[in-house]
Design an enzyme around this catalytic site. Sequence first.
Site, PDB file in Angstrom:
ATOM      1  N   ASP A 233       0.020  -3.892   5.962  1.00 43.84           N
ATOM      2  CA  ASP A 233      -0.485  -4.707   4.877  1.00 43.84           C
ATOM      3  C   ASP A 233      -1.042  -6.112   5.870  1.00 43.84           C
ATOM      4  O   ASP A 233      -0.301  -6.343   7.006  1.00 43.84           O
ATOM      5  CB  ASP A 233       0.264  -5.194   4.040  1.00 43.84           C
ATOM      6  CG  ASP A 233      -0.227  -5.855   2.819  1.00 43.84           C
ATOM      7  OD1 ASP A 233      -1.368  -6.543   3.011  1.00 43.84           O
ATOM      8  OD2 ASP A 233       0.079  -6.226   1.688  1.00 43.84           O
TER       9      ASP A 233
HETATM   10  C1  BGC Z   1      -2.470  -7.724  -0.162  1.00 39.10           C
HETATM   11  C2  BGC Z   1      -3.218  -6.683   0.044  1.00 39.10           C
HETATM   12  C3  BGC Z   1      -4.622  -6.598   0.517  1.00 39.10           C
HETATM   13  C4  BGC Z   1      -4.510  -7.422   1.745  1.00 39.10           C
HETATM   14  C5  BGC Z   1      -6.085  -7.649   2.128  1.00 39.10           C
HETATM   15  C6  BGC Z   1      -2.637  -8.640   1.415  1.00 39.10           C
HETATM   16  O1  BGC Z   1      -2.211  -9.818   1.158  1.00 39.10           O
HETATM   17  O2  BGC Z   1      -1.128  -7.735   0.061  1.00 39.10           O
HETATM   18  O3  BGC Z   1      -2.952  -5.772  -1.244  1.00 39.10           O
HETATM   19  O4  BGC Z   1      -5.359  -5.503   0.593  1.00 39.10           O
HETATM   20  O5  BGC Z   1      -4.089  -8.501   1.667  1.00 39.10           O
HETATM   21  O6  BGC Z   1      -6.641  -8.682   1.578  1.00 39.10           O
END
Ligand code: BGC
Length: 764
Positions: A233
């Site tokens: 993530d």
């Molecule tokens: C989120 C993810 C997301 C990623 C990219 C993160 O803060 O938890 O779900 O895909 O950002 O935006």
Amino acid sequence: MDPIRRHIDNLIEQLTLEEKASLCSGQDRWSFKLVKRLDIPAIWVADGPHGLRKAPDSAMTGDGDQLPATCFPTASALAASWDRDLLRRVGKYIALECLAMRVHVILGPGVNIKRSPTGGRNFEYFSEDPVLSGELGAAYIDGVQAEGVGTSLKHFACNSQETQRMVASAEINERALREIYLPNFEIPVKKSNPWTVMAAYNPINGTDSTANKYLLNDILKEEWGYEGIVISDWVSVFDRVEGIKAGMHVEMPGSSGINDAKLVAAVNQGTLAESELDKLVKETLQLIFKAKAGEKEDAAFDAEQHHSYAGEVAAETFVLLKNDNTTLPITAEKYSTVALLGELAVAPRFQGNGSSQVKPTRVDNLSDELAMLVGDEFQLEYSQGYQLDDDADMALISAAVEVAAKADVAILHVGLPSHYESEGYDRKHIDLPPVQVKLIEEVAKVQPNTVLVLSNGAAIAMPFADSVAAILETWLGGQAGAGAIAQTLLGIVNPSGKLAETFPVRLEDSPAFLDFPGLNRRLNYGEGIFVGYRWYDARKIAPLFSFGHGLSYTTFEYSNLVLTRAIITDSDILQVSCTIKNTGAVEGKEVVQLYVSDRESRLIRPVKELKGFVKVALAAGQETTVSFELKARDFSYYDDAFGSWIAESGDFDLHIAASAQDIRVSAAVTLDAQQRRPVHFDERTTLREWVQYPETRAVIHEVVKDFFLQNPTEFKGDLMDFNINEDFLLDLPVMKYVFISGGLITERQIAEALEAASQLTVKL
Ligand code: BGC
């Protein structure tokens, strides 16, 4: 060997250590690194999950400046459809937009379990149940990947809260992990092989998800046979070297080269084997080439057609929670003047906040959509009633009440203002804003035909539920949701959604209430396996609206439950079928649910668990047969004493139900488990544990029989049956009999018994 694999092997030979390390992290916000020298291309990933959020440039954030795309209903809505085909089609539509906008991997679906109704990202997740979440996740992945676009199954794992999301550790026992928080990933991994899996922010039992060998290697790769890659993530990595060792391929969005340099240093210092890097880079290259192969040069999408499909999708997700005296649908036979109240009717809330935010190609609102459909059939009058950005201002209430009082029926559109639900924080309560509650109460006093239309991404409390005639849950229904609401209110569409999450009466009734959101970076999963309806069932707490609940403008009758056998073994597949008939006057769709209930078990179990579901469409009067297949795993619990799933012999009830609280037909089946398992006994194993299996009972009988025969008061009945009345004696570790038997039982005898037991297998 296929030419791509050969090419990748060659590349691994040619890549320098620095280049290999560089491929272990992203280039910028949304793209992987390229290696120009060797023609290794960069690929593009983007959010996700209910529509595409593509930034104009891979180095830009894509917050507000993203390219327009179709905003579909969010995951909590999609889940309420209980419709695998629908999820597959939504996946396909989103993939078509990815192809048109040159995105290789969409960052979704999110399948995490809704542990508390206050979870900030509940709107982005499907359900409180792992089978429902996993099955719908798999369908979405199939739909996307069939078009040559990848997915990212996220957030692996136990990402069920936002408070301290990057640091708080999910402290969870193995059984809850296996039964509740992993099958939602296991099902899509095994069925649909997502191209990527996204490791979560949160640590689990103290180990970061991005460096968790148990999770990423032992379970995901070894046990489940996962063949894709794991990405982190965004900015979730703390220890990149450990991450490589655990099997985490690509860190996103990258660390400005800092972690790449650490990988190079670790290899040079001998603390990381280069072969470990090679293995992961190879798999990443496979993904990159697969993604590039999916590109379609001339891809484009028809925004209007996608918009209208998003409306069709929304219509499948609405849940008619209550409908006293057939207040709905609104027809000209019943009513001539209709009041439409609430700011949401002109300013719809159709998605949640955070990384999943799509910039919609257009947005419909209920006021316009209703006016269009109603024409001059009804007189429609609108009043705002409240302001979304002021929870406490009651000034608009009386005008709305006046409009409601004059009408034959009042549609009151209420819901959670946008700042109530977001990625990044959890809700503190599950209430509507005070101004809306007051408005509902006041309107209900003057208008018996009050219909609530709700817009919210997760469960809310409804202390006013009894005072209104009908409630339609429309979730965050995407950019075209408003048209679907209008069609449903007017009976053009028959609602067919059912709740994928329990709506409690009070937050205090919910499973994680005492432990959520945790303290001092520790999230204690104190409710264990008793999540969602499993909790309400076990604690006999009546919810406001139960898991699986949803009404229709028609009625369905369930009958003729047939099981192919009355007794099965753990290698059999049991076929279960049942007849569903539409007994009402209009066509409709019914979500049929199969729950399995174990009558008796070694371990405490939920009262019942969802193991199958199907949605059927039936014309008025039509009937059909639905069927399910059950395997040993569907009857099993996870026992960490054995480190495996156990299908225990005994009687089970199978319930075919219209909701978790509305069981329609049931039948019993007996499981005669054949599988034998080794026992793991040691000197702390109690007499009770020794005597529970005939094989180990025979062994211990020889050791302790003389002691009991010489102490008849300690024991009554047949010695071989160990019908001992004293719990105290049964719960003594057998080793203690050495001391209380005055030397009659020896340490050596116990050691020999343990040796004999270690050779035995037992049936459970
Ligand atoms: C989120 C993810 C997301 C990623 C990219 C993160 O803060 O938890 O779900 O895909 O950002 O935006």
